[in-house]
Design a protein around this motif. Structure first.
Motif, PDB file in Angstrom:
ATOM      1  N   LYS A  16       1.325 -10.264 -87.645  1.00  0.00           N
ATOM      2  CA  LYS A  16       0.876 -10.768 -86.361  1.00  0.00           C
ATOM      3  C   LYS A  16       1.468 -12.148 -86.141  1.00  0.00           C
ATOM      4  O   LYS A  16       1.442 -12.986 -87.016  1.00  0.00           O
ATOM      5  CB  LYS A  16      -0.649 -10.929 -86.327  1.00  0.00           C
ATOM      6  N   PRO A  17       1.967 -12.449 -84.932  1.00  0.00           N
ATOM      7  CA  PRO A  17       2.381 -13.803 -84.639  1.00  0.00           C
ATOM      8  C   PRO A  17       1.154 -14.684 -84.504  1.00  0.00           C
ATOM      9  O   PRO A  17       0.123 -14.232 -84.039  1.00  0.00           O
ATOM     10  CB  PRO A  17       3.102 -13.664 -83.298  1.00  0.00           C
ATOM     11  N   ARG A  18       1.274 -15.955 -84.875  1.00  0.00           N
ATOM     12  CA  ARG A  18       0.125 -16.833 -84.758  1.00  0.00           C
ATOM     13  C   ARG A  18       0.091 -17.477 -83.391  1.00  0.00           C
ATOM     14  O   ARG A  18       1.093 -17.909 -82.862  1.00  0.00           O
ATOM     15  CB  ARG A  18       0.187 -17.930 -85.829  1.00  0.00           C
ATOM     16  N   SER A  19      -1.069 -17.616 -82.815  1.00  0.00           N
ATOM     17  CA  SER A  19      -1.171 -18.155 -81.462  1.00  0.00           C
ATOM     18  C   SER A  19      -0.974 -19.653 -81.474  1.00  0.00           C
ATOM     19  O   SER A  19      -1.098 -20.324 -82.484  1.00  0.00           O
ATOM     20  CB  SER A  19      -2.543 -17.831 -80.864  1.00  0.00           C
ATOM     21  N   GLU A 165       5.024 -21.781 -84.725  1.00  0.00           N
ATOM     22  CA  GLU A 165       6.151 -22.556 -85.275  1.00  0.00           C
ATOM     23  C   GLU A 165       7.299 -22.661 -84.280  1.00  0.00           C
ATOM     24  O   GLU A 165       7.985 -23.684 -84.209  1.00  0.00           O
ATOM     25  CB  GLU A 165       6.651 -21.909 -86.571  1.00  0.00           C
ATOM     26  N   ALA A 166       7.520 -21.607 -83.509  1.00  0.00           N
ATOM     27  CA  ALA A 166       8.613 -21.631 -82.532  1.00  0.00           C
ATOM     28  C   ALA A 166       8.327 -22.648 -81.432  1.00  0.00           C
ATOM     29  O   ALA A 166       9.222 -23.402 -81.009  1.00  0.00           O
ATOM     30  CB  ALA A 166       8.808 -20.239 -81.930  1.00  0.00           C
ATOM     31  N   ILE A 167       7.081 -22.682 -80.966  1.00  0.00           N
ATOM     32  CA  ILE A 167       6.706 -23.641 -79.934  1.00  0.00           C
ATOM     33  C   ILE A 167       6.827 -25.056 -80.476  1.00  0.00           C
ATOM     34  O   ILE A 167       7.325 -25.961 -79.793  1.00  0.00           O
ATOM     35  CB  ILE A 167       5.277 -23.362 -79.433  1.00  0.00           C
ATOM     36  N   ARG A 171       9.245 -28.064 -78.972  1.00  0.00           N
ATOM     37  CA  ARG A 171       8.717 -29.389 -78.622  1.00  0.00           C
ATOM     38  C   ARG A 171       9.384 -30.495 -79.434  1.00  0.00           C
ATOM     39  O   ARG A 171       9.670 -31.571 -78.920  1.00  0.00           O
ATOM     40  CB  ARG A 171       7.206 -29.410 -78.853  1.00  0.00           C
ATOM     41  N   ALA A 172       9.625 -30.214 -80.717  1.00  0.00           N
ATOM     42  CA  ALA A 172      10.251 -31.221 -81.580  1.00  0.00           C
ATOM     43  C   ALA A 172      11.647 -31.585 -81.098  1.00  0.00           C
ATOM     44  O   ALA A 172      12.151 -32.683 -81.374  1.00  0.00           O
ATOM     45  CB  ALA A 172      10.305 -30.705 -83.020  1.00  0.00           C
TER      46      ALA A 172
END
Length: 356
Positions: A16-19, A165-167, A171-172
């Motif tokens: 599952k991807p994490r929200s 992690e992608a978000i 942002r980084a």
């Protein structure tokens, strides 16, 4: 393990991807449910050929899957600073390269008249104007590398977009990421449009689109045929190739549509408190639906109505006995956006076709 959510048309296997908000998910919020599966609920394309074999009669072509943008291109008043749904304050200075990370967000941006500024799409954005855009999801998770390669000036996501992690990576890199709350009912349509418009600095266009959408929904509601007894409708989520057969409950996302169409949500009315519950003969008997609501690709995945009535318990319901099935395209059914009036009209037309 197979998980997913009908709301976004996304399923994924293995993990599952994490929200973004890093909280546990129900079937409905699972990764927005974040990502059309490897099974692609809303992302599967279809042939554009409306005809039949050479020499045979011409079949009626299906209506084009298109959004209807507002006239003209709105002028953005920037910069704007908005509160993101994940608690951050985000300043948007430019909107010339927009990346919406869900199909419903893509639909709103295009309908606001900013389609020329969109440089990517999520796999669930299946409408015609977006089809040529590059897809920035992998197995229905957001690919930060793909997003960043397009040099976006603003990214729109919602709390079901993942993985987190992608978000964080986007942002980084210094890209403004505005996270919005997902729409779950008709009451969310206006606020959702307003939130997207506000984040892009086009509040006036947002008000115009909200007004147009709400007026159209109201017109459809006014045309619902009067019934001496409200039909009971069960929302089933089906993915035959993955052996996924679910009955919608209180928070399936379809309840407000069914109520607006003058119907009773049979799953909710029967006491199902979860978003979705595995279909059983007992659950269907208790729900006792007069009609069944399904997504088009889900119905296709079980072999159409003939296959649907073979699912244990379906044939014994009033809906199964009458073969009374309402089918609506996956990519729009639960979007709760600018095309929700079309969804509601289709639901009403199919549900009451014998009463008109």
């Amino acid at each position: 393990m197979t998980t997913g959510n009908p709301t976004t048309g996304r399923w994924t296997s293995v993990r599952k991807p994490r929200s973004l908000v890093r909280k546990p998910r129900s079937l409905r919020t699972i990764g927005a449910l974040t990502a059309v599966l490897v099974l692609t609920l809303a992302g599967c394309g279809s042939s554009d050929d409306g005809g039949s074999e050479k020499g045979g009669p011409q079949a009626k072509a299906a209506p084009a899957d298109r959004v209807e943008p507002l006239a003209g291109t709105p002028e953005a008043k920037l910069p704007v600073t908005v509160k993101s749904a994940d608690g951050k304050r985000v300043t948007v200075r430019k909107t010339d390269r927009i990346v919406p990370l869900t199909g419903s967000l893509n639909e709103i941006v295009f309908t606001l008249g900013l389609g020329e500024n969109v440089v990517a799409r999520d796999i669930t954005a299946t409408f015609q104007q977006a089809k040529k855009l590059p897809v920035v999801t992998r197995a229905h998770d957001v690919s930060a590398e793909s997003v960043l390669s397009l040099k976006p000036t603003v990214v729109l996501a919602d709390t079901t977009t993942g993985p987190a992690e992608a978000i964080d990576q986007i942002r980084a890199a210094g890209i403004p990421v505005v996270v919005l709350e997902p729409a779950k009912s008709l009451a969310d349509v206006g606020p959702r449009i307003g939130a997207v418009a506000g984040a892009l600095g086009v509040e006036k266009a947002g008000e115009q689109l909200k007004s147009r959408t709400e007026q159209r929904i109201s017109k459809v509601r006014d045309g619902v045929p009067a019934q001496s007894k409200k039909p009971r409708v069960a929302f089933l989520y089906l993915r035959g190739s993955a052996s996924v057969y679910l009955l919608g409950g209180r928070d399936s996302g379809a309840g407000s549509l069914l109520e607006a169409a003058g119907a009773v949500d049979a799953g909710k009315e029967s006491g199902l408190k979860k978003d979705f519950t595995a279909i059983t003969s007992e659950a269907l008997a208790k729900a006792a639906p007069d009609a069944i609501l399904v997504m088009t690709k889900g119905l296709d995945s079980v072999g159409g109505v003939d296959g649907l009535v073979k699912i244990p318990g379906v044939a014994e319901t009033p809906a199964g006995l009458d073969r009374r099935v309402v089918s609506i395209e996956d990519g729009v059914l639960l979007n709760y956006g600018p095309r929700t009036d079309e969804v509601l009209k289709s639901l009403v037309d199919q549900l009451y076709k014998d009463a008109k």
